[in-house]
Design a protein around this motif. Structure first.
Motif, PDB file in Angstrom:
ATOM      1  N   UNK A  99      -8.623   3.931  -7.497  1.00 22.39           N
ATOM      2  CA  UNK A  99      -7.362   3.540  -7.410  1.00 22.39           C
ATOM      3  C   UNK A  99      -7.164   2.033  -7.485  1.00 22.39           C
ATOM      4  N   UNK A 100      -6.434   1.767  -8.209  1.00 23.00           N
ATOM      5  CA  UNK A 100      -6.130   0.254  -8.424  1.00 23.00           C
ATOM      6  C   UNK A 100      -4.583  -0.010  -8.037  1.00 23.00           C
ATOM      7  N   UNK A 101      -4.683  -1.511  -7.700  1.00 28.29           N
ATOM      8  CA  UNK A 101      -3.171  -1.976  -7.533  1.00 28.29           C
ATOM      9  C   UNK A 101      -2.970  -3.174  -8.488  1.00 28.29           C
ATOM     10  N   UNK A 102      -3.922  -3.353  -9.250  1.00 30.77           N
ATOM     11  CA  UNK A 102      -3.585  -4.393 -10.288  1.00 30.77           C
ATOM     12  C   UNK A 102      -4.076  -3.673 -11.666  1.00 30.77           C
ATOM     13  N   UNK A 103      -2.859  -4.154 -12.722  1.00 30.15           N
ATOM     14  CA  UNK A 103      -3.524  -3.453 -14.062  1.00 30.15           C
ATOM     15  C   UNK A 103      -3.849  -4.472 -14.982  1.00 30.15           C
ATOM     16  N   UNK A 104      -5.005  -4.601 -15.899  1.00 28.33           N
ATOM     17  CA  UNK A 104      -5.514  -5.557 -16.465  1.00 28.33           C
ATOM     18  C   UNK A 104      -5.410  -5.268 -17.998  1.00 28.33           C
ATOM     19  N   UNK A 105      -6.280  -4.189 -18.477  1.00 27.05           N
ATOM     20  CA  UNK A 105      -6.061  -3.879 -19.891  1.00 27.05           C
ATOM     21  C   UNK A 105      -6.623  -2.349 -20.004  1.00 27.05           C
ATOM     22  N   UNK A 108      -6.548  14.522 -12.563  1.00 30.43           N
ATOM     23  CA  UNK A 108      -6.369  12.940 -12.428  1.00 30.43           C
ATOM     24  C   UNK A 108      -8.029  12.076 -12.550  1.00 30.43           C
ATOM     25  N   UNK A 109      -8.004  11.262 -13.266  1.00 32.37           N
ATOM     26  CA  UNK A 109      -9.093  10.459 -13.401  1.00 32.37           C
ATOM     27  C   UNK A 109      -8.890   8.870 -12.617  1.00 32.37           C
ATOM     28  N   UNK A 110      -7.844   8.541 -12.839  1.00 32.63           N
ATOM     29  CA  UNK A 110      -7.451   7.161 -12.362  1.00 32.63           C
ATOM     30  C   UNK A 110      -6.047   6.777 -11.957  1.00 32.63           C
ATOM     31  N   UNK A 111      -5.699   5.940 -11.083  1.00 34.25           N
ATOM     32  CA  UNK A 111      -4.470   5.965 -10.509  1.00 34.25           C
ATOM     33  C   UNK A 111      -4.372   4.476 -10.294  1.00 34.25           C
ATOM     34  N   UNK A 112      -3.165   4.045 -10.839  1.00 31.25           N
ATOM     35  CA  UNK A 112      -2.589   2.506 -10.782  1.00 31.25           C
ATOM     36  C   UNK A 112      -1.423   2.788 -10.124  1.00 31.25           C
ATOM     37  N   UNK A 113      -1.568   2.194  -8.796  1.00 29.08           N
ATOM     38  CA  UNK A 113      -0.492   2.093  -7.592  1.00 29.08           C
ATOM     39  C   UNK A 113       0.316   0.733  -7.808  1.00 29.08           C
ATOM     40  N   UNK A 114       1.336   0.578  -8.775  1.00 29.42           N
ATOM     41  CA  UNK A 114       1.844  -0.676  -8.893  1.00 29.42           C
ATOM     42  C   UNK A 114       3.150  -0.722  -8.320  1.00 29.42           C
ATOM     43  N   UNK A 115       3.084  -0.788  -6.890  1.00 28.41           N
ATOM     44  CA  UNK A 115       4.268  -0.887  -6.009  1.00 28.41           C
ATOM     45  C   UNK A 115       4.632  -2.134  -5.289  1.00 28.41           C
ATOM     46  N   UNK A 116       4.262  -3.143  -6.117  1.00 29.96           N
ATOM     47  CA  UNK A 116       4.809  -4.640  -5.454  1.00 29.96           C
ATOM     48  C   UNK A 116       3.633  -5.134  -4.696  1.00 29.96           C
ATOM     49  N   UNK A 161      -7.119  11.021 -17.671  1.00 31.40           N
ATOM     50  CA  UNK A 161      -5.671  11.316 -17.068  1.00 31.40           C
ATOM     51  C   UNK A 161      -5.725  10.297 -15.878  1.00 31.40           C
ATOM     52  N   UNK A 162      -4.404   9.595 -16.151  1.00 34.25           N
ATOM     53  CA  UNK A 162      -4.143   8.504 -15.549  1.00 34.25           C
ATOM     54  C   UNK A 162      -2.597   8.628 -14.912  1.00 34.25           C
ATOM     55  N   UNK A 163      -2.523   8.176 -13.694  1.00 30.73           N
ATOM     56  CA  UNK A 163      -1.178   8.433 -13.009  1.00 30.73           C
ATOM     57  C   UNK A 163      -0.703   6.920 -12.897  1.00 30.73           C
ATOM     58  N   UNK A 164       0.444   6.605 -13.032  1.00 29.88           N
ATOM     59  CA  UNK A 164       0.855   5.137 -12.591  1.00 29.88           C
ATOM     60  C   UNK A 164       2.189   5.367 -11.896  1.00 29.88           C
ATOM     61  N   UNK A 165       1.767   4.717 -10.675  1.00 24.74           N
ATOM     62  CA  UNK A 165       2.771   4.994  -9.460  1.00 24.74           C
ATOM     63  C   UNK A 165       3.823   3.603  -9.671  1.00 24.74           C
ATOM     64  N   UNK A 196       0.921  -1.256  -0.141  1.00 23.94           N
ATOM     65  CA  UNK A 196       0.121  -0.031  -0.044  1.00 23.94           C
ATOM     66  C   UNK A 196       0.882   1.324   0.069  1.00 23.94           C
ATOM     67  N   UNK A 197       0.382   2.348  -0.623  1.00 27.45           N
ATOM     68  CA  UNK A 197       0.904   3.758  -0.497  1.00 27.45           C
ATOM     69  C   UNK A 197       0.865   4.308   0.905  1.00 27.45           C
ATOM     70  N   UNK A 198      -0.244   4.201   1.644  1.00 27.91           N
ATOM     71  CA  UNK A 198      -0.439   4.577   2.958  1.00 27.91           C
ATOM     72  C   UNK A 198      -0.637   5.949   2.777  1.00 27.91           C
ATOM     73  N   UNK A 199      -1.636   6.562   1.768  1.00 28.44           N
ATOM     74  CA  UNK A 199      -1.922   7.942   1.492  1.00 28.44           C
ATOM     75  C   UNK A 199      -3.244   8.244   1.692  1.00 28.44           C
TER      76      UNK A 199
END
Ligand SMILES: Cc1cc2nc3c(=O)[nH]c(=O)nc-3n(C[C@H](O)[C@H](O)[C@H](O)COP(=O)(O)OP(=O)(O)OC[C@H]3O[C@@H](n4cnc5c(N)ncnc54)[C@H](O)[C@@H]3O)c2cc1C
Length: 362
Positions: A174-180, A271-279, A188-192, A163-166
């Motif tokens: 906010x998603x932690x998994x990316x599919x398609x 921003x519209x969507x966030x992908x938090x891909x931090x493991x 407007x998408x932020x990828x972390x 988690x980002x803990x924010x």
């Protein structure tokens, strides 16, 4: 927190109501394996080859983690290094796609007639070496009880995201998994993140019409990014096609914006969507609930490296969980060999399979 799990760990009761438990003819095994990932399958195949009656239980489908990887992902590993049970894996191009891997593992499971119970969640493991009791809960909340002489825990790490803990992390956007990429066209998408998952998601989203901003706490993309992906993402950033903020982090996520902490101060991005891909990380609570000791450093399960028996006699750990939080140390390529190590030790300890074990002694 959004994960692949349907229930959170807090919802797992200490003991399950016995009256509801179901015990079928299939409810005893020499070796019960928790997790039908590549490692769990390899463990079952090797134990079966050694003459043991095996049962695999997975809370999702066969190779559930791989099924949930990005739809169009391509493995970084060549196919022969993903093989289990000495079954050849051939692919149309140099690297297998997710779909080819799914087909391969289905074929392997069929070839060895592996006994797999899908959509059953292992909730508790009690008892002792030689006579373990395992309780599961299925999709309809029915409880099933099993007995096994030995247990292998191969539960992977993909169910629990780091988690980002924010503030705002629990928003639906906010998603932690990316599919398609399709749903994010013209958004407007932020990828972390700065590793493979983040780099590949950012490129895929950009190529399908999203406006992408990549945010990474490190000074540049991680050194482990696939050799063919790294120049691609770096060139898109250089050309300004993908915006990137390094040495930066998300500070707050709101319905219509993300606030970043950057070296030049806070920055508010539409921003519209966030992908938090931090493991991701193994389910440490589950491992502890089974009694497995975890080393303070890196949360590695304490085990004998020669045979992977954990601190609980008769319970083995296998696959990526063996590396604790260092999830990039063990992957399919090397985790697939854990089955052979464990099967050799099982043969040594049990002296071969015991077809007479079934539940007649209950
Ligand atoms: C996008 C991506 C790409 C990757 N590419 C590669 C690659 O090219 N090459 C490579 O070698 N590795 C790759 N990896 C890593 C690799 O996929 C994992 O290391 C590997 O899947 C680990 O295998 P495993 O069997 O230990 O765990 P998993 O494959 O995660 O299997 C664990 C299984 O346990 C089940 N489970 C968990 N808890 C329970 C429970 N309580 N009860 C019942 N079932 C449970 C899960 O549903 C899951 O099916 C990649 C990973 C990702 C995320």
């Amino acid at each position: 927190m959004k994960t692949l799990n349907l229930l959170s760990v807090e919802q797992i009761p200490e003991t399950l109501p016995r009256t509801q438990a179901l015990a079928g003819p299939d409810s005893a095994a020499d070796i019960l394996i928790v997790g039908a990932g590549p490692t769990g399958l390899a463990c079952a195949i090797e134990a079966q080859k050694a003459g043991f009656k095996t049962l695999i239980i997975d809370k999702g489908c066969l190779v559930n983690s791989i099924y949930h990887y990005p739809t169009n992902m391509v493995f970084f590993t060549t196919p022969e290094l993903l093989e289990i049970g000495d079954i050849p894996f051939t692919t149309s191009l140099a690297k297998p796609t997710r779909l080819e891997a799914l087909e391969y593992y289905r074929r392997v499971a069929g070839h060895f007639h592996l006994n797999i119970h899908q959509y059953e969640w292992v909730k508790t493991i009690t008892g002792e070496d030689g006579d373990f009791r395992v309780s599961t809960s299925d999709r309809h909340d029915a409880i099933h009880d099993y007995r096994a002489r030995k247990i292998v825990v191969a539960t992977g790490y993909y169910d629990l995201a780091n988690e980002l803990d924010v503030p705002g992390e629990d928003l639906d956007k906010v998603f932690h998994y990316y599919r398609d990429p399709h749903p994010y066209y013209d958004m407007d998408v932020v990828v972390i993140g700065g590793k493979n998952s983040a780099a590949e998601a950012a490129l895929d989203l950009w190529r399908h019409g999203a406006r992408v901003t990549l945010v990474h706490r490190g000074p540049q993309m991680h050194a482990h990014v696939k050799y063919w992906v790294r120049p691609d993402i770096e060139n898109r950033i250089k050309a300004g096609e993908i915006a990137a903020y390094f040495n930066s982090a998300a500070q707050e996520i709101n319905a219509d914006c993300v606030v970043l902490r950057t070296p030049s101060g806070p920055l508010r991005l539409k921003n519209d969507f966030v992908f938090a891909l931090t493991g991701y990380h193994p389910d440490y609570d589950f491992l502890r609930s089974v009694g497995i000791e975890l080393a303070t450093e890196q949360m590695r399960p304490v085990c004998d490296p020669a045979n992977l028996e954990s601190s609980v006699p008769g319970i083995y750990v296998a696959g990526v969980i063996v590396a604790g939080s260092r999830t990039n140390e063990i992957f399919i390529e090397n985790g697939r060999f854990h089955g052979k190590l464990i099967a050799a030790h099982l043969s040594e300890k049990l002296g071969g399979g015991n077809p007479n074990f079934p539940l007649d002694a209950t």
